[in-house]
Design a protein around this motif. Sequence first.
Motif, PDB file in Angstrom:
ATOM      1  N   PHE A   1      33.663  36.297  30.273  1.00 55.83           N
ATOM      2  CA  PHE A   1      32.349  36.763  31.412  1.00 55.83           C
ATOM      3  C   PHE A   1      31.238  36.470  31.143  1.00 55.83           C
ATOM      4  O   PHE A   1      30.514  35.701  31.892  1.00 55.83           O
ATOM      5  CB  PHE A   1      32.394  38.322  32.192  1.00 55.83           C
ATOM      6  CG  PHE A   1      33.553  38.393  33.005  1.00 55.83           C
ATOM      7  CD1 PHE A   1      34.729  37.219  33.060  1.00 55.83           C
ATOM      8  CD2 PHE A   1      34.266  40.068  33.293  1.00 55.83           C
ATOM      9  CE1 PHE A   1      35.954  37.945  33.897  1.00 55.83           C
ATOM     10  CE2 PHE A   1      34.771  40.166  33.899  1.00 55.83           C
ATOM     11  CZ  PHE A   1      35.917  39.518  34.097  1.00 55.83           C
ATOM     12  N   ALA A   2      30.439  37.095  29.986  1.00 57.65           N
ATOM     13  CA  ALA A   2      28.916  36.817  29.869  1.00 57.65           C
ATOM     14  C   ALA A   2      29.309  35.245  29.457  1.00 57.65           C
ATOM     15  O   ALA A   2      27.963  34.826  29.424  1.00 57.65           O
ATOM     16  CB  ALA A   2      29.233  37.257  28.451  1.00 57.65           C
TER      17      ALA A   2
ATOM     18  N   ALA B   1      37.062  34.498  33.412  1.00 65.26           N
ATOM     19  CA  ALA B   1      38.271  34.943  32.272  1.00 65.26           C
ATOM     20  C   ALA B   1      39.482  33.607  32.735  1.00 65.26           C
ATOM     21  O   ALA B   1      40.367  33.996  32.016  1.00 65.26           O
ATOM     22  CB  ALA B   1      38.526  36.434  32.036  1.00 65.26           C
ATOM     23  N   GLY B   2      39.490  32.901  33.690  1.00 67.89           N
ATOM     24  CA  GLY B   2      40.631  32.040  33.608  1.00 67.89           C
ATOM     25  C   GLY B   2      41.595  32.656  34.122  1.00 67.89           C
ATOM     26  O   GLY B   2      41.378  33.885  34.321  1.00 67.89           O
ATOM     27  N   PRO B   3      42.930  31.776  34.343  1.00 64.51           N
ATOM     28  CA  PRO B   3      44.173  32.460  35.168  1.00 64.51           C
ATOM     29  C   PRO B   3      44.330  33.082  34.408  1.00 64.51           C
ATOM     30  O   PRO B   3      44.947  33.282  33.046  1.00 64.51           O
ATOM     31  CB  PRO B   3      44.806  31.363  35.887  1.00 64.51           C
ATOM     32  CG  PRO B   3      43.962  29.767  34.697  1.00 64.51           C
ATOM     33  CD  PRO B   3      42.764  30.822  34.141  1.00 64.51           C
TER      34      PRO B   3
ATOM     35  N   THR C   1      37.646  37.295  37.363  1.00 66.53           N
ATOM     36  CA  THR C   1      36.519  36.868  37.367  1.00 66.53           C
ATOM     37  C   THR C   1      35.676  38.366  37.806  1.00 66.53           C
ATOM     38  O   THR C   1      36.470  39.730  37.686  1.00 66.53           O
ATOM     39  CB  THR C   1      36.036  36.002  38.476  1.00 66.53           C
ATOM     40  OG1 THR C   1      36.283  36.996  40.034  1.00 66.53           O
ATOM     41  CG2 THR C   1      36.892  35.516  39.017  1.00 66.53           C
ATOM     42  N   PRO C   2      34.511  38.569  37.928  1.00 65.80           N
ATOM     43  CA  PRO C   2      33.921  39.381  37.553  1.00 65.80           C
ATOM     44  C   PRO C   2      34.402  40.855  38.259  1.00 65.80           C
ATOM     45  O   PRO C   2      33.255  41.844  38.593  1.00 65.80           O
ATOM     46  CB  PRO C   2      32.538  39.633  37.553  1.00 65.80           C
ATOM     47  CG  PRO C   2      32.064  38.097  36.292  1.00 65.80           C
ATOM     48  CD  PRO C   2      33.456  37.235  36.974  1.00 65.80           C
ATOM     49  N   ALA C   3      34.638  39.716  39.886  1.00 62.12           N
ATOM     50  CA  ALA C   3      34.758  40.669  40.914  1.00 62.12           C
ATOM     51  C   ALA C   3      36.117  41.246  41.592  1.00 62.12           C
ATOM     52  O   ALA C   3      36.462  41.777  42.343  1.00 62.12           O
ATOM     53  CB  ALA C   3      34.672  39.443  42.145  1.00 62.12           C
TER      54      ALA C   3
ATOM     55  N   ALA D   1      31.501  46.163  32.306  1.00 62.85           N
ATOM     56  CA  ALA D   1      30.520  46.627  31.278  1.00 62.85           C
ATOM     57  C   ALA D   1      31.023  48.021  31.620  1.00 62.85           C
ATOM     58  O   ALA D   1      30.563  49.235  30.115  1.00 62.85           O
ATOM     59  CB  ALA D   1      29.329  46.324  31.131  1.00 62.85           C
ATOM     60  N   ASP D   2      30.876  48.772  32.559  1.00 61.20           N
ATOM     61  CA  ASP D   2      31.102  50.369  32.926  1.00 61.20           C
ATOM     62  C   ASP D   2      32.194  50.995  32.666  1.00 61.20           C
ATOM     63  O   ASP D   2      32.377  51.704  31.742  1.00 61.20           O
ATOM     64  CB  ASP D   2      30.473  50.450  33.895  1.00 61.20           C
ATOM     65  CG  ASP D   2      28.889  50.149  33.898  1.00 61.20           C
ATOM     66  OD1 ASP D   2      28.240  50.218  34.405  1.00 61.20           O
ATOM     67  OD2 ASP D   2      28.611  49.958  36.303  1.00 61.20           O
TER      68      ASP D   2
END
Length: 964
Positions: free
Chosen positions: A571-572, A577-579, A616-618, A664-665
């Motif tokens: 993500f960073a 991260a892709g599929p 994704t981050p979501a 990250a959490d």
Amino acid sequence: MPDLSPGARFGAYRLIRPLGKGGFAEVWEAESEANGRRVALKVLTELRAESARALERFQQEGRLAASLHNSRCVYVFDAGAHDGFPYIAMELVTGGTLADRIRDGPLPPRAAVDVVLDVLEGLESAHQREILHRDVKPSNVFLDADGRAKIGDFGISKSLEVDSHLSQTGAFLGTPFYASPEQIAAEPLDLRSDLYSVGAMLYELVTGKLPYQGTNASAVLAQVLTRDPVPFAQHDVAVPPGLQRVILRLLAKSKEKRFQSYEQLREALVPLSSKGLAPAGLARRFGAIAVDLLLFAPLGVALSAAAMTQAVRGGLLLAGLAQPLAQLVYFALTERYWGGSVGKRLLGLRVTGADGSQASLGRVTWRAAVFLLLYAGPGLLYQFLTTVGLDLISHPVLRFAPGLLQLLAIGVLVSTMRRRNGYAGAHELASGTRTMAVLARERATPVPRVAPAVEPVPAATAYGPYRVTGTLWRDPAAALLVAHDDELHRDVWIHEVRDAAAAPPVERLRGRGEGSLPWLQRGTRDGVTWDAYGAPQGTTLEDWALSRRGLGWREMREVLHSLARELESRFARDGTAGPLSPGQVWIEPSGRALLLDVPVESPRSAAEEERAVEVTPATWRDFLRRIVTTRFQRTGIPLPEYAQGIVASLSGGDGPGSASRTIADFRAALEGVAARPAEVSRGRRAGMLAVVACVPGFVVAIRLAVPVMMASMPAWYRDVSVYSEPYLRALRHADSTVAAGSGDSTARRTAEAVRVVFAAAMHEARSGNQTSTPLLAALPPELRGVLDSAARRYPAPDSQAVAAARAWLDGRVTLPNLGVGLATVPKAVLQSLTALAFLGAAGAVLALLLRGGVLFRLFGIAVVRADGVPAGRLRCAARSLVAWSPLLLLLALASAPHGVSVGIRTGTRVTTTTTDAPPADDGRVPLWVRWTLFGIALAGAGVALWRPTRGVAERASGVVLVPR
């Protein structure tokens, strides 16, 4: 000689800067012109005839290192030759070497242990591939940007399968300062030789000096074979005694005396590392001090016996100091040289300095002194005041002063304890010490090495330097192939795609972290784009889960943490991260998870729920939740209580640890519980049983100590302490008989005889040293009243009257037997069962109130149902009742209403009366019944050790024990 200068080209690489130089090779930082990857390029620069052996070693290094894929080993990407000069392209580790790190001085002991633990992981990975390193030293240990260590330079490594002729020439290979005696003597080697080198390196890390020093290699080799290492005391550094013992064991001349495995050494080092300790919770701390005081009680009884004996002769205060002084020595020595007292060791606690270092003798002595001053000081002050003549005990308020002052002192001790200061007590702040909990490392669950099914190919096809040997899957758009690198003797995976636009960008592949397969290179063949990856060792997550019928929290935690780290990294770097699908999760032999860029099975054949989706981050929670719900279900092993909130956060649930708003959490939450136990271990259950065993141990110790103590007492004190109860019973019975008007002369004479004995005791006490006064004042009020009454009736009985009274009572009053020796132990054990039974009854009540009990809280154990839901209070109480049932049954049998013998003989007949409470050992329960119930209780304890999560009591009540 090749052109090795900044900016020069060497094959497919552009040289940037030199990193190091040896006798036959140079190492340069270089960049691949094909894909832009930065590498450490090792070039063999000497090709003279006499270096033919070095060339062979160089080629062997490349092959052996290339076969390793572990985050603690330097990875080899490529090997070849340019203009006749061989090279190896390795992972570029940016933090320099360990030799660079210690050039300015030794490392702190815990930091040194951290580095060695990383090295052990790399060496163990190599050993699993049947490779010995044979040249472990600081210059071969590389540090990454995070300070983690990687072992590299396998230049003289040897496979355990085939004896290379490199080791048969008789010449010594290695660095003499770190070489084992058997390596110097050209004897057969095994992993213990590498462990010796680890010990020599660790010695240097913590002292800044080598264990053996000499002006030339021959002198050093001779010392290694014949002399002991330089003592630690000769170095101006503080090395914890525990770490000294580990190092000296590693440096033993005989390999049989060293640690025999990497796991054995790791278990010894983890408590000495920075990650091996954490601030101890209050429950375990209070439990530890309770155990210490309980264990010390028998010694305290013996010291008190001697103290009372001396008190009668005039030394009460000095004798009263004996117990706290002994406790001071006990705590100081055990906490300095053993890391903790018996109670602390039993509950997994250690005493350290405020910075986590080994506490000095002065600090632990001052720590114990402050604690004892507050804990025992009020009692000593009270004793001093009574010694000088103040009758405080008879005062209705002042007699409770010691207890009140002790409670106040305990309040002072704990008043400073805060989470932010590691729950440091006042005595710890004053001494600069802390009490820490040992974070035990659990054994990793073995991961099978199961290669996926490969369809052979009829004819070998080359993809660059790789020769295809089989097909994992193929569809119209893509394929996944297995190939072999003949130069480095390792397998690779080839992923080919028909549409070049569908291939991931090279920049993305080049930046993949440790949580992905190492990407080697990209190429094209017949218009098809292909990427080569290092073939992994281990198996797919699905196959691992199936082999174990589901995975538990220990495995889940490691997998989720590995995936979270790699997702966070992607993500960073890329924003996505892709599929990904669960089928792209691969498990290495170490238990670490990798995210494959392509699934092991064809995406077209995957079930709908297994299809790849964009992560994704979501959407990362959805991906991890799919993995948890389909791979980690195992009947009968619920999650630990602390882990339930973490897992619930993947579904947006509430609870402890569920506040994972970002990846990250979530990763931080997993790292926060990384050292906590995944299951209730045998050691933890054994610790609980050991605490319980302290009770019978205490009773047996008292049973052995009290007779010895009382035998040394004056006769008057035995009469008013040990013998007072049977005398009082006889006196009450005789007085009641006379009061009833029966006119029994035997009863009258018995009552008078008891009063004469009591009067003689009071006369002897009052005519002795003045320090006898507080001993008399401390007697129970009823007994003190009877003694005073007897003394007034017979102020000074003569010796003949006393002898006659004792002769009359002999045989009519049964006095306690003060027998001594080991023969009393079985009886003492049976007597202790009563105390254990009362403890069990109290435990059942506490289990009802606390949902488990005090010991469960001390040892961090929770009681849950098989579905993971916390067990109710009634179920917890039922579990406790089943566990204690043999001893509770014994208590019930002993408490059944019966007449209790008082032991007064009237003529030749024994007269009995009934009292409210039976004595502890009245003989109404046959011996065989007691021993049978005791054996059943021991058998139940044995089952609890064998099945720590579900013993007999847990199965009977339908609960499971999990970490709290």
